[in-house]
Design an enzyme around this catalytic site. Structure first.
Site, PDB file in Angstrom:
ATOM      1  CG  ASP A  17       3.167 -27.885  -8.945  1.00 18.88           C
ATOM      2  OD1 ASP A  17       4.285 -28.311  -9.403  1.00 18.88           O
ATOM      3  OD2 ASP A  17       2.286 -28.256  -8.232  1.00 18.88           O
ATOM      4  CB  CYS A  36     -16.208   9.525   8.209  1.00 18.48           C
ATOM      5  SG  CYS A  36     -15.854  10.557   9.427  1.00 18.48           S
ATOM      6  CB  CYS A  54     -15.525   9.245  12.740  1.00 23.93           C
ATOM      7  SG  CYS A  54     -16.585  10.683  11.751  1.00 23.93           S
TER       8      CYS A  54
END
Length: 704
Positions: free
Chosen positions: A396, A15, A18
């Site tokens: 382009d 997580c 953590c």
């Protein structure tokens, strides 16, 4: 001596909280100068000295395993149920079920009932309390601190059953968060496994199978049919069809012959090949893709930065609100303590920002990983979000909307010379030139089996054409204005020249000082996919498509009209392209520029999103652009914009839903309807919906 950066991969990083704690613990190692943790890619960069044991000790609270970056990680064979935190949650559930049986038989105040629920809380919440209580002593307020206070408070006021259920459901919520990030990271793991880690190499007369790390540049790699290539290189012997889908996203195999470039991780389908290795393992195209994808996932998108900032102030604020809910009514209005302390605990539980914190990273990691597998390299969450807001797309022309490989379309002779003879003379002169138009004439002559003449006394006439002597006659080839200075061009031929130019063709005249012998018209062929790409972009709601070209106005307009492009700007130098992008940015905002990443670098850099084509073959494209389409094809562009918009929508839905569900649950405090059960269901429900909503991005279709 300078401290070097050591990069490691991580397993078990569950997580965001953590991750932050793990990073902080590593910073506290006195031999470490700096540390950067990439949560999305589960990767850490440590500046200074730290052993793997020290790093694993720093992550021991979450069971984090550390591996050197280049080492293949062992497959985790542990099933979802065998992970310690998940198995303790299941044991906790067993005690909850037994506790409810005792509750029905002996009542809620029975020592048996309280003891069983207490055991469930201790077993299921042991890891949670260990971190939560330590955080509380340091006055660090995160999700685990909130939950620890809420569960201990529930036990103190006698709500043992609810406390036990909250522990179990929080464990389920954490498991879901870990599972969703693992699922999102899977795309990188699948990229890392694309290229083999051993290669068959021939050095002198000896053939050996060695680790890719030990392969050197100029080694000869042998590839059998059906094998994957382990290294980037150049074919020096043999020919074969190679499936390059892993790099370019293009499923149609590419035919490779001597001199062609091949990439690590692609599949050799037919013939045996000998390949001269041109890049070390760490520099191969697939290695660069993996590195760029990981960097992209580490880069915080604007919405993620907002969520992280919001969560930093939101969690302590919830603690304060919960405290006020618990003490103000009893102290100021003489209300009963029990219901208001209970409501305060419920506020703590519902305030847990799990869903909000995970709402953005799981969506971005999933989208970037999905795109990489389809041959689209998005170099950061910020570019993903900006692509979702695009209003104008500028292209382009040469090599992007067109093939960039001119072909002879018309040959008109106005003398006794045949078409084949015209081609023969033109080729003899143009064989000295490096111009793309010259190579178009040479290719046409070879295809027509024209005579091969030798030209002498070649001379280039700058900006106009060239001259040379063939069989003692001096011939000229070049633009019509080259001949205007020598002979008068007949009216009907002049009319034909204008008509061909209007069709977007470049016209070259061939003749002597006395007369014009004929003309050759050359045109750059429009890519087959260009028309459908422009149509799809307009369908997606792109307000304006613009073509920027250095070609003449007639050619530019002809191609622009053929493709249905909103606006064409012709005869532009690189500086003019840059100015055009700046103007489009000022007028419309959010402009993407698509080019080949080499001569368009200034315009790519100035646009909101610079998109380079054909990234698989050019390092420049990978480095200069915000997004690289690895295949030399525009077909991936609408998919990229659609994916970005979907990601943007999902992030907004996630953040809105997370905040709304919390706000709605908090309002239930006023009539006293918010229970601990309802609070934890609101939290786990929000987390689950946010995760499932984000993982929908894995299913975004790749539509050609």
């Amino acid at each position: 001596m300078m401290d070097k950066n050591n990069v490691y991969r991580l397993q078990g990083l569950s997580c965001t909280n953590c991750a932050a704690k793990f990073e902080k613990n590593i910073r506290n190692i006195h031999t470490v100068d700096d540390v950067q943790l990439n949560f999305g890619a589960a990767k850490i960069t440590v500046k200074g000295e730290a052993s793997i044991d020290q790093l694993e000790q720093a992550g021991a609270f979450d069971g984090i395993k550390v591996f050197p970056e280049r080492q293949r990680q062992p497959e985790e064979k542990n099933s979802f149920w065998k992970k310690r935190e998940n198995s303790t949650a299941m044991i906790s559930l067993v005690f909850i079920v037994i506790g409810f049986i005792f509750l029905v038989q002996y009542g809620e105040n029975s020592p048996l009932t309280i003891g069983t629920f207490g055991l469930s809380i201790i077993i299921g919440g042991y890891d949670l309390f260990k971190i939560g209580l330590k955080n509380l002593t340091k006055l660090e307020f995160d999700m685990k601190t909130l939950m620890t206070v809420a569960i201990i408070g529930a036990a103190i006021i006698g709500e043992w059953a609810e406390g036990a259920v909250v522990v179990f459901l929080f464990a389920v919520s954490e498991a879901l968060e870990g599972y969703s990030m693992d699922k999102a990271r899977q795309s990188i793991k699948s990229l890392m496994d694309i290229a083999p880690n051993k290669a068959t190499i021939r050095r002198g007369n000896e053939t050996m199978e060695i680790d890719v790390e030990d392969v050197q540049i100029d080694d000869i790699m042998l590839i059998k049919p059906g094998q994957k290539l382990a290294m980037d290189g150049e074919v020096i012997n043999g020919q074969s069809s190679i499936n390059q889908a892993s790099i370019t996203g293009e499923s149609i195999p590419a035919h490779k012959v001597i001199g062609d470039e091949v990439f690590a991780g692609t599949l050799n389908e037919e013939g045996a090949l000998e390949v001269r290795v041109t890049k070390l393992a760490k520099d191969t195209t697939i290695a660069k893709i993996i590195h760029l994808v990981e960097e992209a996932q580490a880069e915080r998108a604007p919405s993620q930065a907002f969520v992280d900032k919001f969560a930093r102030y939101y969690t302590p604020a919830i603690m304060v609100v919960a405290l006020l809910v618990a003490i103000i009514p009893p102290l100021l209005f003489g209300a009963d303590w029990y219901p208001w302390v209970y409501s305060g605990l419920a506020v703590l539980v519902v305030g847990c920002p799990c869903a909000l914190v995970i709402s953005t990273p799981v969506a971005i990691v999933t989208a970037i990983g999905n795109a990489a597998r389809k041959g689209v390299l998005i170099k950061g969450g910020i570019h993903l979000e900006e692509t979702g807001k695009l209003k104008v797309v500028a292209f382009d022309k040469t090599g992007t909307l067109t093939e960039g490989k001119p072909e002879v379309t018309d040959i008109v002779n106005v003398s006794e010379m045949s078409n084949k003879e015209l081609l023969s003379v033109a080729t003899a002169i143009e064989s000295f030139s490096q111009h793309p138009l010259a190579s178009a004439i040479t290719r046409k002559a070879e295809a027509s089996h024209a005579n091969m003449y030798t030209a002498e006394y070649f001379q280039s006439i700058t900006g106009k054409g060239a001259r040379a002597s063939i069989n003692n006659t001096v011939y000229f080839i070049g633009k019509p204005n080259l001949f205007e200075e020598m002979v008068s061009i007949p009216t009907d031929l002049n009319q034909e020249i204008i008509e061909l130019q209007t069709q977007g063709k470049t016209v070259m005249l061939l003749g002597t000082e006395q007369e014009i012998k004929g003309l050759i018209a050359v045109a750059d062929q429009v890519r087959k996919s260009s028309l459908s790409v422009i149509q799809k972009l307009h369908k997606l709601g792109i307000e304006k498509t613009v073509m920027l070209t250095g070609d003449n106005v007639a050619t530019g307009k002809a191609i622009g009209k053929q493709l249905g492009i909103s606006e064409t700007k012709a005869e532009l130098l690189p500086q003019d392209k840059l100015d055009s992008i700046k103007k489009l940015n000022e007028q419309n905002g959010n402009v993407a520029m698509i080019g080949d990443g080499i001569n368009d670098a200034p315009a790519l850099a100035t646009s909101t999103v610079g998109i380079a084509m054909g990234g698989a073959g050019t390092d420049t494209a990978l480095e200069t652009a915000d997004i690289a389409l690895m295949a030399d094809d525009l077909a991936n562009l609408p998919y990229t914009i659609a994916l970005s918009r979907k990601t943007l929508a999902i992030i907004k839905q996630n953040v809105t839903f997370s905040i709304v569900i919390k706000a709605a649950a908090l309002l239930l405090v006023i009539p006293g309807w918010l229970t601990l059960w309802l609070a934890i269901f609101a939290d786990i429900g929000a987390t689950l919906i946010v995760i499932l909503n984000s993982l929908r991005l894995m299913k975004t279709k790749f539509d050609h």
